[in-house]
Design an enzyme around this catalytic site. Sequence first.
Site, short mmCIF file in Angstrom:
data_model
loop_
_atom_site.label_atom_id
_atom_site.label_comp_id
_atom_site.label_asym_id
_atom_site.label_seq_id
_atom_site.Cartn_x
_atom_site.Cartn_y
_atom_site.Cartn_z
N TYR A 1 106.88 4.21 -31.34
CA TYR A 1 106.29 5.54 -31.34
C TYR A 1 107.11 6.54 -30.53
CZ TYR A 1 104.63 4.62 -26.58
OH TYR A 1 104.58 4.35 -25.25
N MET B 1 128.20 40.31 -47.14
CA MET B 1 129.46 40.74 -47.74
C MET B 1 129.17 41.84 -48.75
SD MET B 1 131.63 38.19 -46.79
CE MET B 1 131.32 36.57 -46.17
N LYS C 1 126.95 31.65 -54.89
CA LYS C 1 126.72 32.56 -56.00
C LYS C 1 127.56 32.14 -57.20
CE LYS C 1 126.24 36.91 -54.74
NZ LYS C 1 126.82 38.14 -54.15
N HIS D 1 116.26 44.80 -47.98
CA HIS D 1 117.03 44.06 -46.98
C HIS D 1 116.14 43.61 -45.82
CE1 HIS D 1 119.54 43.94 -43.27
NE2 HIS D 1 120.29 43.19 -44.05
P1 ADP Z 1 124.35 40.56 -52.74
O1 ADP Z 1 125.06 39.33 -52.31
O2 ADP Z 1 124.28 41.58 -51.66
O3 ADP Z 1 123.06 40.28 -53.40
P2 ADP Z 1 125.48 40.94 -55.33
O4 ADP Z 1 126.87 40.51 -55.55
O5 ADP Z 1 124.46 40.03 -55.84
O6 ADP Z 1 125.28 41.25 -53.80
O7 ADP Z 1 125.36 42.37 -55.99
C1 ADP Z 1 124.65 43.47 -55.54
C2 ADP Z 1 123.79 44.04 -56.66
O8 ADP Z 1 124.59 44.37 -57.79
C3 ADP Z 1 122.78 43.06 -57.18
O9 ADP Z 1 121.58 43.71 -57.42
C4 ADP Z 1 123.36 42.56 -58.43
O10 ADP Z 1 122.40 42.14 -59.35
C5 ADP Z 1 124.11 43.76 -58.95
N1 ADP Z 1 125.24 43.32 -59.80
C6 ADP Z 1 126.24 42.51 -59.43
N2 ADP Z 1 127.06 42.26 -60.47
C7 ADP Z 1 126.57 42.96 -61.52
C8 ADP Z 1 126.97 43.10 -62.87
N3 ADP Z 1 128.04 42.48 -63.33
N4 ADP Z 1 126.21 43.86 -63.66
C9 ADP Z 1 125.13 44.48 -63.17
N5 ADP Z 1 124.69 44.40 -61.91
C10 ADP Z 1 125.41 43.63 -61.08
MG MG Z 2 122.72 39.36 -54.93
MG MG Z 3 126.50 40.05 -50.74
#
Ligand code: ADP
Ligand code: MG
Ligand code: MG
Length: 941
Positions: A913, A123, A41, A474
């Site tokens: 083969y 996580m 990520k 999910h």
């Molecule tokens: P996961 O790994 O479970 O996808 P994420 O870290 O991507 O978890 O976050 C969970 C949700 O929160 C996602 O839908 C993500 O887009 C949203 N999110 C995370 N960070 C932000 C942010 N800075 N602003 C708005 N939404 C956020």
């Molecule tokens: Mg995510």
């Molecule tokens: Mg996550």
Amino acid sequence: MNTPDTIELRKEARVKENSNKKFVFSFSEGNGKNKQLLGGKGANLCEMTQIGLNVPPGFVISTEACLKYLEDSNHSLPAGVLTQVTEHMRQVEQAAGKIFGDFQKPLLVSVRSGSALSMPGMMDTILNLGLNQKTLQGLVIQTGNERFCYDAYRRFIQLFGKVALGVPDERFDKIFEDVKYKAGVKLDIGLSTDNLKEISQRFLNAVKEHTGKPFPEDVYEQLEIAIKAVFNSWMGKRAIDYRREFNITPQMANGTAVNVVAMVFGNMGSDSATGVAFTRDPGTGENILFGEYLVNAQGEDVVAGIRTPKAVLQLREEMPGLYRQLEELRNSLENHYKEVQDFEFTIEKGVLYCLQTRNGKMNGTAMVRTSVEMATEGLITKQQALLRLKPEMLEQLLHPHLDTTKKTTPLAQGLPASPGAASGQCVFDADRAELLGRSGHKVILVREETKPEDIHGFFASQGILTSRGGKTSHAAVVARGMGKPCVAGAEGIHVDVKLRQAIIGEKILHEGDFITIDGGTGYVYQGVIPTFEPSFSDELKTVLQWADETAKIKVMANADTPDAAQKALNYGAMGIGLCRTERMFNAPDRLPIVVEMILANTEEERSVALNQLLPIQRQDFKDILTTMAPRPVTIRLLDPPIHEFLPTQDELKEELAHLHHLKDTASGVNDLFNTLRLLHAYDESSKAAIPFNEKGIELIDQAIVKKELMLKKVRDLYEVNPMLGHRGVRLGLTYPEIYKMQIQAILEAAADCQEANITVCPEIMVPQVCNAEELIRVKSYVKEVQEKIEKERQLKLVFRFGTMIEVVRACVTADELAKEVEFFSFGTNDLTQATFSFSREDAENKFLPLYAEKNILHDNPFEILDTNGVGKLMRFAVEWGRKSNPALKLGICGEHGGQPDSIRFCHDLGLTYVSCSGPRVPIARLAAAHAKLGEAKSSSL
Ligand code: ADP
Ligand code: MG
Ligand code: MG
């Protein structure tokens, strides 16, 4: 030595080392390729920032910091981390024009986990961090939207409370439902500001009650606790289970990074939204933007399946300008990553932000289609198109579909969230699914919605059915990743976990009732609906054709009958690498003749039986050769110990006892009958009803003689170790007439074909050879038969003569054997047994599981070729064989021939083969291409 002083010194040295070390990277400086360090990520957030996509400002704390933290016995962050975090926070504040913990312009952030491999939902993420009494009031003034602020606040308290402080989710859910109920609202969105205020306050109280401390007000304290919580989640049960299940080793992913990202808000009103999308349809592979969004919502609402979202195409009507931006984002992502992307976006007051991207997880159908289309579009090369497909994945494409003629009226309909069809017994929670699934039941996990903690239930189920959530919920994401069918958001179903039942309209489904789900249509049926095999799609054909063009090693099939040969051909087999003649003997109309052959005491008696078998075998071979023409067909002469065709001693003894009993009864009845007849000498009608006559008893006698003969033969044939006993070529040399009959059948079939102008290529293969002299003898039979046929028919037979290599001594004397043959075929099933001195059945039943568990032997050598042991013998045989016969053709016909890693090994060994079972042929063809492409890759390094 560990004196207190040295410990102290080391600690100091470590502190020093750490405080100089860079643990924190802003999105504009982090290396987007370094997923090990920044997590998937984090790396992608860096990369997207650097290619100019609109990502909110933020930074990544490295996995290195995570590992150091987890090692530390005091549970403190490595020195330097917090200082670096504060520095980077300043940069984010500048970029966002807001200040962390400030009343006027409060900056809120999300704290997100992310390791090198995407582990969906493994996580926890905390949103809206930085809210406290002060910043909350500031935010109200700044946004003028009190409802939004309290909505953000209650989300933050719940997430932070659960993830960072360990407050059970149910406590929050209960309060939330309670307020909703009191307010008489159904959807979260119907809650008023006052409702949200009440919820927030009660949440704060719940945290205090549970932890004994007030909710932390200091924003940096919040941040530190959150960072540690994310790091800790790496060693949480869920994450550990997931890594174990998917064999994720530390080389693949070690520790999680933490991403701190300035918040953007999709819940700021009707010009705000949040969503998840794929650059192509992950169910079909179609080249269209695919995804879902919710207006006026925060990110986790879509993923958690709390409200059922809208299809992204609807955004085209609702916010056309933004839809166009989203299309642009999709193109930029694909052009950059050269791969289908699964991305998260949020629209805050009309501005589009991208919050995450990763390679899209798709099912086999979609992977194949996107490979073909992306290559045709010129986005990737054909080689890349092949390499992105995992050979094993093709197995899914060969998965069953519902038999449309047997469909009944569906019970319910949901969203087709992961294709494929499955039947099983309903279960309503993951633990029951695991319990029943492990004990051999086929189950369908039926839930309102699933959560990451349900993951063990997924593994044990045939398919997943949920009553809430969309195609990106999910349940859908995880099921697609596992290639299991899923129907999501089937709203007509009410699941009652406590009563272990689900109500659909009038119907009640109890735990254990059978249902069928079709993840391709979203329909749910009662009972079991039969399935049928799918056909090859055009895309799959294209991909496999590319694979064949690329591969060097050929893929043959194991097939024993004309029917199996035809099927193998349909799977794309380039010939038959192993045709087991004994399989033909087992058919019910043939077995009695085979038994006669075995029972024969003299050669003449035996030739009567063999003369009956000859035309049958000849016809089989002719059909197989014609089906496969002009491809090679390798026919193995009789291999198993012949007692395998006879009943066992016990069976025979039992039958004999039966027959004797029958004879006694028959004689008794006859005696009785004769006595009765004397009494009624003139009663004509009794005469006709005579139950047994002399003839009947004679027949029983004959049967007894025959069975006794069989029993004697079985006793004669008894062997202590039949698999190491009188079988294969040893049998052929003891009863030359058997092998001669088979050779004659093969060569006459070939002659028939040649006369009919069909180009055929039979290969005669001798099993169990350990010595060149054995081959010399069998070859003399072949010569004899060949000369006779050639003379009779006035033609030149085309065929090859070769041996199986399945005995250790054959490998070691390969140079001598190679002089006598035109080909070797490694029979790695027996060769593995021989090399290990394990009998397969005993090994797999008794000690291999323990060996695997204790890591004494990592893989089961009967499934994955033991390249270090068996492989070395093969290498030896190849080298020495080629030395004395450079034209030697080499192949493998053990089960390993269909296993991708083993195929790679055989390719590197230079075999011509591999041969495997028909349905594995497509997988092997792709693996063969990978082997060739992998070779190019490793030599360019
Ligand atoms: P996961 O790994 O479970 O996808 P994420 O870290 O991507 O978890 O976050 C969970 C949700 O929160 C996602 O839908 C993500 O887009 C949203 N999110 C995370 N960070 C932000 C942010 N800075 N602003 C708005 N939404 C956020
Ligand atoms: Mg995510
Ligand atoms: Mg996550």
